[in-house]
Design a protein around this motif. Structure first.
Motif, PDB file in Angstrom:
ATOM      1  N   THR B 122     -11.850  39.331 -19.983  1.00 19.87           N
ATOM      2  CA  THR B 122     -11.162  40.148 -20.985  1.00 19.87           C
ATOM      3  C   THR B 122     -10.645  41.442 -20.351  1.00 19.87           C
ATOM      4  O   THR B 122      -9.531  41.883 -20.631  1.00 19.87           O
ATOM      5  N   SER B 126      -6.594  42.404 -20.042  1.00 21.15           N
ATOM      6  CA  SER B 126      -6.146  43.596 -20.774  1.00 21.15           C
ATOM      7  C   SER B 126      -5.912  44.768 -19.812  1.00 21.15           C
ATOM      8  O   SER B 126      -5.908  45.920 -20.226  1.00 21.15           O
ATOM      9  N   GLU B 127      -5.709  44.472 -18.552  1.00 20.39           N
ATOM     10  CA  GLU B 127      -5.360  45.451 -17.496  1.00 20.39           C
ATOM     11  C   GLU B 127      -6.459  46.457 -17.195  1.00 20.39           C
ATOM     12  O   GLU B 127      -6.232  47.429 -16.497  1.00 20.39           O
ATOM     13  N   GLN B 128      -7.682  46.238 -17.732  1.00 24.25           N
ATOM     14  CA  GLN B 128      -8.754  47.202 -17.449  1.00 24.25           C
ATOM     15  C   GLN B 128      -9.201  47.133 -15.988  1.00 24.25           C
ATOM     16  O   GLN B 128      -9.626  48.141 -15.421  1.00 24.25           O
ATOM     17  N   ASP B 130      -7.109  46.442 -13.503  1.00 23.59           N
ATOM     18  CA  ASP B 130      -6.060  47.209 -12.810  1.00 23.59           C
ATOM     19  C   ASP B 130      -6.301  48.713 -12.993  1.00 23.59           C
ATOM     20  O   ASP B 130      -6.060  49.505 -12.088  1.00 23.59           O
ATOM     21  N   ALA B 131      -6.764  49.086 -14.197  1.00 28.38           N
ATOM     22  CA  ALA B 131      -7.029  50.510 -14.466  1.00 28.38           C
ATOM     23  C   ALA B 131      -8.112  51.035 -13.519  1.00 28.38           C
ATOM     24  O   ALA B 131      -8.011  52.150 -13.004  1.00 28.38           O
ATOM     25  N   LEU B 132      -9.142  50.218 -13.286  1.00 21.22           N
ATOM     26  CA  LEU B 132     -10.199  50.627 -12.352  1.00 21.22           C
ATOM     27  C   LEU B 132      -9.598  50.891 -10.973  1.00 21.22           C
ATOM     28  O   LEU B 132      -9.845  51.922 -10.355  1.00 21.22           O
ATOM     29  N   TYR B 142     -17.653  47.855  -8.689  1.00 22.02           N
ATOM     30  CA  TYR B 142     -18.032  48.292 -10.033  1.00 22.02           C
ATOM     31  C   TYR B 142     -18.471  47.126 -10.917  1.00 22.02           C
ATOM     32  O   TYR B 142     -19.406  47.270 -11.712  1.00 22.02           O
TER      33      TYR B 142
END
Lengths: 241, 260
Positions: B122, B126-128, B130-132, B142
């Protein structure tokens, strides 16, 4: 300074970028305009090395991003803030935890200073007092603003905006546009905005680059781009790009 | 007909080795991230709690039933041939060597593995993830490394609980329903107990913990196509992890028990 030199990128058989050349100088706000699927977001992800070019080079402040090792790349990324199209908030964390995330991960501040910095960033995006909210309690515009607060938390040198107004109503889109301009002036940073919102792009940008067919089809100030009969903008708005 | 069959098998084989190679890449990257263990200590502790402590109620409940069933079945199979104290020996050794580590690992492939794949999947779609990366945080450090560390450290602890509860259940059923006295059951356990068997159970559960968390993390990190992709990743995790557990069960049993 960010510079693209003849950058090519393909995903399987889909050639997305076909020789991008673009330069963004220090302190500038440059918008990349183009239809969906023309490679605007892909271009953005090359700058921080999330994607690597098949050919060509991307330079940031004299460093070739494609040749950086893992650790150097991590260091480079700390100087960037990226606002994602979907905001990409961590949905298991509150607004405060989202904004404080990189501050905590990179251990740059004490917990008291982090609290102060989070409050400051949320105030800049006009969301003071929303620290305890969960991402699913936020509207689309609020999510983008929290994403923006998270992007500026580490006081970056560069901010990259991926479709900041997509999915928002026209009024909220204008609010986000104003916010980008205000932050640009207030923080004196370099920004790249990827968008297909012509009005916002013309309003906020120092320069515009129009993407077409994987290349920069036109480049110039908003006045230059829309000068004369504004044929390029008209073509873009009429879907001829 | 045969050409198509060979093409199909070749294609499947190539895909298997491709995924195996990529998963090995994640394992190696996670091992390299161990040098930042202190940096990611919060995530490690959080995952140890979720994967380990969070699994204990389920495992305690299920192992109680496996212990009781093993006890009844053993008493039934040996009735009339062998002294009753053997029930204690068989329940203890079955739980130590096979049932607690392997059966519970299959249960945890669903609870832990599918959970990891859905959560990371998920975040990926939802690009999370990529955000990291965009914030200079390594997603393997992480997300993957803490889960892997939690898996290999907490699974053996969970399995110790499972063994204790299963043997207790077996003892209760044997003594109350199968006519085996407490003294006989305990005598059987004492005669069969070898400290090495505990190690076999713990080694198995450590390896299964690694398999489940690595497969779940890999499937999550490779998720594509939105919600559909998340569902596929969770299902693929349970199927792949369970298959590897059963294959490894044979390999480990053969290699660890041949020394006796």
């Amino acid at each position: 300074m960010i510079e693209f030199k003849e950058v090519y990128k393909a995903f399987d058989d889909n050639q997305v970028l076909r020789g991008i050349n673009l330069r963004v100088d220090q302190g500038e706000l440059v918008s990349i305009l183009g239809p969906s699927g023309c490679g605007k977001s892909v271009t953005l992800k090359h700058i921080i090395g999330i994607l690597k070019a098949d050919a060509g080079e991307v330079w940031v402040d004299g460093k070739n991003v494609g040749t950086l090792g893992r650790d150097d790349l991590q260091e480079l990324r700390k100087r960037f803030g990226l606002l994602f199209q979907s905001a990409a908030l961590f949905d298991s964390m509150t607004v405060k935890e989202n904004v404080a995330f990189s501050l905590r991960m990179h251990r740059t501040m004490s917990e008291a200073d982090i609290d102060r910095r989070v409050a400051e960033c949320l105030e800049m995006v006009e969301l003071s007092g929303s620290e305890a909210l969960e991402p699913d309690e936020l509207s689309g515009g609020m999510r983008k603003r929290v994403g923006l607060a998270r992007a500026i938390a580490m006081s970056p040198d560069y901010i990259l905006y991926d479709e900041p107004t997509t999915g928002l109503d026209p009024k909220t889109a204008l609010v986000i546009g104003d916010l980008i301009t205000r932050l640009q002036k207030q923080l004196k940073i370099t920004s790249i905005v990827v968008t297909h919102d012509v009005k916002v792009a013309l309003d906020i940008s120092d320069r515009l680059a129009l993407f077409h067919d994987g290349k920069v089809a036109a480049e110039g100030t908003p006045a230059e781009i829309s000068s004369g009969d504004g044929v390029l903008i008209k073509q873009f708005m009429e879907g001829q790009f | 007909m045969f050409t198509k069959l060979f093409y199909f098998l070749g294609h499947r084989g190539a895909r298997f080795f491709y995924h195996f190679y990529k998963a090995y890449g994640y394992l190696w990257a996670a091992i390299l991230q161990l040098r930042y263990l202190h940096f990611y200590r919060r995530q490690v502790v959080d995952q140890m709690y979720r994967i380990g402590i969070g699994s204990i109620p389920l495992i305690v409940g299920l192992s109680l039933f496996t212990g009781m069933a093993t006890s009844i079945q053993t008493a039934y199979q040996i009735s009339g041939f062998v002294p009753k104290y053997v029930v204690g020996s068989i329940v203890l050794q079955s739980e130590l060597l096979e049932l607690a580590p392997t059966l519970m690992a299959l249960v945890l492939a669903g609870r832990v593995g599918a959970g990891i794949a859905s959560e990371i999947g998920t975040m990926k779609v939802s690009e999370q993830v990529d955000a990291l990366e965009s914030m200079g945080v390594d997603p393997v450090g992480y997300l993957v490394m803490p889960r892997l560390v939690a898996g290999v450290t907490m699974f053996p602890i969970v399995i110790i609980f499972a063994i204790v509860i299963a043997v207790t259940g077996g003892y209760y059923v044997a003594s109350s329903m199968m006519g085996v006295t407490s003294a006989d059951f305990v005598r059987g356990m004492k005669e069969a107990f070898r400290f090495k068997d505990v190690w076999v159970g713990l080694i198995k559960s450590t390896i299964y913990g690694g398999i489940i968390t690595l497969v779940g993390s890999y499937m999550g990190m490779e998720t594509e196509q939105g919600a559909k992709g998340v569902g596929i990743a969770a299902t693929a995790t349970v199927v792949t992890a369970s298959s590897f557990i059963l294959i490894m069960d044979y390999i480990l049993t053969r290699s660890l028990l041949k020394f006796y």
